[in-house]
Design a protein around this motif. Structure first.
Motif, PDB file in Angstrom:
ATOM      1  N   ASN A 191       0.941  -1.361   0.097  1.00  0.00           N
ATOM      2  CA  ASN A 191       0.004   0.016  -0.103  1.00  0.00           C
ATOM      3  C   ASN A 191       0.875   1.254   0.162  1.00  0.00           C
ATOM      4  N   ARG A 192       2.164   1.075   0.440  1.00  0.00           N
ATOM      5  CA  ARG A 192       2.714   2.446   0.457  1.00  0.00           C
ATOM      6  C   ARG A 192       4.149   2.397  -0.340  1.00  0.00           C
ATOM      7  N   GLY A 193       4.530   1.301  -0.878  1.00  0.00           N
ATOM      8  CA  GLY A 193       5.672   1.182  -1.753  1.00  0.00           C
ATOM      9  C   GLY A 193       6.900   0.952  -0.885  1.00  0.00           C
ATOM     10  N   HIS A 194       8.193   1.204  -1.378  1.00  0.00           N
ATOM     11  CA  HIS A 194       9.223   0.961  -0.574  1.00  0.00           C
ATOM     12  C   HIS A 194       9.488   2.525   0.146  1.00  0.00           C
ATOM     13  N   GLN A 195       9.348   2.163   1.380  1.00  0.00           N
ATOM     14  CA  GLN A 195       9.397   3.148   2.556  1.00  0.00           C
ATOM     15  C   GLN A 195      10.772   2.948   3.267  1.00  0.00           C
ATOM     16  N   VAL A 196      11.445   4.185   3.280  1.00  0.00           N
ATOM     17  CA  VAL A 196      12.668   4.312   4.366  1.00  0.00           C
ATOM     18  C   VAL A 196      12.368   5.071   5.660  1.00  0.00           C
ATOM     19  N   LEU A 197      12.327   4.587   6.554  1.00  0.00           N
ATOM     20  CA  LEU A 197      11.804   5.182   7.730  1.00  0.00           C
ATOM     21  C   LEU A 197      13.015   5.369   8.830  1.00  0.00           C
TER      22      LEU A 197
END
Length: 572
Positions: A191-197
């Protein structure tokens, strides 16, 4: 001012073991500037820092722009996650949701938390392990051993560029290392794709602080530093055994402790200020009481001096009367002596009157005998015996006449002596009368002077009383010399309002102006000395507050600058 002890007066502790101290605290990207600001000693709370040793601090890890790199990464990941989120929703044909995300705009690349997505850490050990409080007492070999062991532990515990910055602080009481850790985690999602947190919990030591203490204890054991107390394990064991739990300790950061101390100091300062104000009021009241006491004392002194002058005048009057009586007595004695001399002279005159007929009788007899001698010269031979007898009688008559003449000369000399003595007595009598007149004149002058002095004393006493009342009421004040005003007496707030009344008061106190001025000087200087002490105490308190304000203002100004630039809303 600072509530911290100086390094040279620090109280050393001597634990049997020296545990390593490792603490973490959340950090927001917007606070990186403040972290650097304090790390470079450009502001913040520096009361515990020896600024003379700041040049010996060392950066162990990190480039000059490491903070800007972190903010750039946050901005990039913020935009990257935003685009990935929209792309993932559009790929799933969730257009409306994609529009809402696009309308909301990029979000911060971390999950909501109270502490912040970054971690700031401190690594240190008790100052006694280094050798004492302050750099001058540290052993260089232990400082180097701690530095090497700490950097080895940090690089191994936060690999892959997670350790962004580390600095060695040597300008405080105990050597310590400040460091900043950044942990990025990839979170792919349909749902959010490739997230980097930013997610600190991805690092085991940041997820489990007890594990971090174990790892630190193991790393520092080789240089004689142990792990800290296992309080968490002890609490778990006590909970399992049903025993009462020890109260959980909370680490109080030095800055928070110093802020609390400043708050207490501010409270104490307000209390001291209130006490100082009350003391100043009491001092002013004491000054007024002192002025009234001085006025009362001066009034008593003036009355006492007037009474003493009056008593001296009475004594002088009594002495003048005594001298007059003595002069009268002496004149009476002179009169008696003159009367006695006159009586003696009369006696001498009477004796002379008695002897004069005898002297005349002797002269007549001598003349008769001489006539008989001449008549009988012819009969000398016949009447030799008679002539011899007559001659003898004549000789005796001559001797008697000579004696009589000598007595007459003695009487004349005595009469002359008596006349001379009488003249002296008359002169003495005249002198005594003159002395009596002089004494009476002096007595009259003394009485006149006494009356004048009593009148002057009464005038001066009234002037002193009026002047002291004006000083006590605050109508007359003594003013010290300043750059634009000369020293002297001035009218105060309680002075008469009109010029006529002031002129009348000035005329009333003029005879005692000197004494009133001295009393006003004494009162003013006494109050000035008392108030100077209170002002000094207030000035010391003000200096204390100013010192605290100078410590607070840089941090507050930096915070205001960040707010004005909009840094609180996101990275610059």
């Amino acid at each position: 001012m600072t509530v911290h002890p100086k390094f040279t007066k620090s109280k050393p502790v001597s634990p049997k073991k020296y545990p390593v101290v490792l603490r973490f605290k959340g950090l927001w990207p917007r606070d990186l500037r403040r972290f650097i600001f304090h790390d470079l000693r450009r502001g913040g709370d520096l009361a515990h820092v020896d600024l003379g040793l700041t040049d010996s601090n060392r950066v162990l890890c990190g480039e000059d722009d490491w903070d800007q790199v972190i903010r750039d990464e946050v901005a990039q990941m913020k935009q990257h996650n935003f685009e990935e989120h929209i792309a993932a929703l559009e790929a799933k044909s969730r257009k409306s949701e994609a529009d809402k995300v696009e309308e909301a705009g990029p979000a911060d690349p971390w999950r909501a938390s109270r502490e912040g997505p970054l971690r700031e850490g401190v690594l240190t050990v008790n100052k006694d392990w280094f050798g004492g409080g302050g750099q001058a007492q540290w052993k260089p070999e232990r400082v180097e051993a701690f530095r090497q062991t700490a950097m080895s532990f940090l690089l191994q515990s936060f690999p892959g560029g997670q350790l962004r910055y580390a600095s060695l602080h040597m300008d405080e009481e105990a050597l310590h290392i400040h460091f900043v850790v950044v942990v990025w985690a990839e979170k792919p999602s349909a749902n959010r794709g490739h997230q980097v947190l930013l997610q600190p919990s991805e690092n085991p030591l940041l997820r489990n602080y007890e594990l971090a203490q174990d790892m630190a204890g193991a790393a520092f054991a080789k240089i004689g530093i142990t792990r800290g107390e296992r309080r968490a394990e002890a609490r778990r064991q006590a909970r399992a055994e049903g025993k009462p739990l020890e109260k959980k300790r909370r680490h109080v950061p030095p800055s928070e402790w110093r802020a609390e101390e400043r708050r207490k100091a501010q409270k104490e300062k307000k209390r001291l200020h209130a006490d100082a104000v009350e003391t100043a009021k009491a001092t002013v009241e004491d000054g007024r009481d002192l002025a009234k006491a001085a006025v009362k004392k001066s009034r008593k002194r003036a009355i006492k001096e007037a009474q003493a002058r009056k008593q001296r005048a009475a004594q002088e009057t009594a002495e003048a009367i005594r001298l007059r009586d003595a002069a009268e007595k002496e004149a009476l004695q002179f009169e008696k002596a003159a009367a006695a001399a006159s009586s003696l002279k009369l006696g001498f005159e009477t004796a002379i009157g008695t002897l004069m007929p005898l002297a005349k009788g002797y002269e007549e007899r001598a003349e008769k005998a001489l006539e008989k001698f001449q008549a009988k010269v012819a009969e000398r031979k016949v009447e030799e015996e008679k002539l011899a007898r007559i001659n003898r009688e004549a000789e005796e008559g001559k001797k008697g006449l000579a004696d009589l003449r000598r007595r007459e000369c003695g009487l004349v000399a005595e009469v002359q002596s008596l006349e001379q003595h009488r003249a002296q007595e008359a002169a003495a009598c005249i002198t005594a009368q003159s002395a009596r007149q002089v004494a009476e004149q002096k007595l009259e002058d003394a009485v006149t002077q006494l009356q004048q002095k009593v009148a002057e004393a009464e005038i001066i006493s009234e002037a002193i009383e009026a002047g002291l009342d004006l000083v006590a009421e605050g109508a007359l004040l003594w003013r010290e010399e300043t750059s634009d005003r000369k020293t002297g007496m001035v009218w105060g707030e309680a002075a008469p309002k009109t010029g006529d009344l002031r002129a009348e008061k000035r005329k009333q106190i003029h005879p005692a102006m000197g004494m009133v001025t001295r009393i006003a000087q004494l009162v003013a200087r006494t109050v000035k000395r008392v108030l100077a002490k209170q002002r000094q105490k207030l000035q010391d308190d003000a200096e204390y507050v100013r010192g605290l304000r100078e410590q607070w203002e840089p941090e507050a100004q930096a915070r205001l600058a960040q707010i004005s630039q909009g840094t609180d809303a996101g990275p610059s």
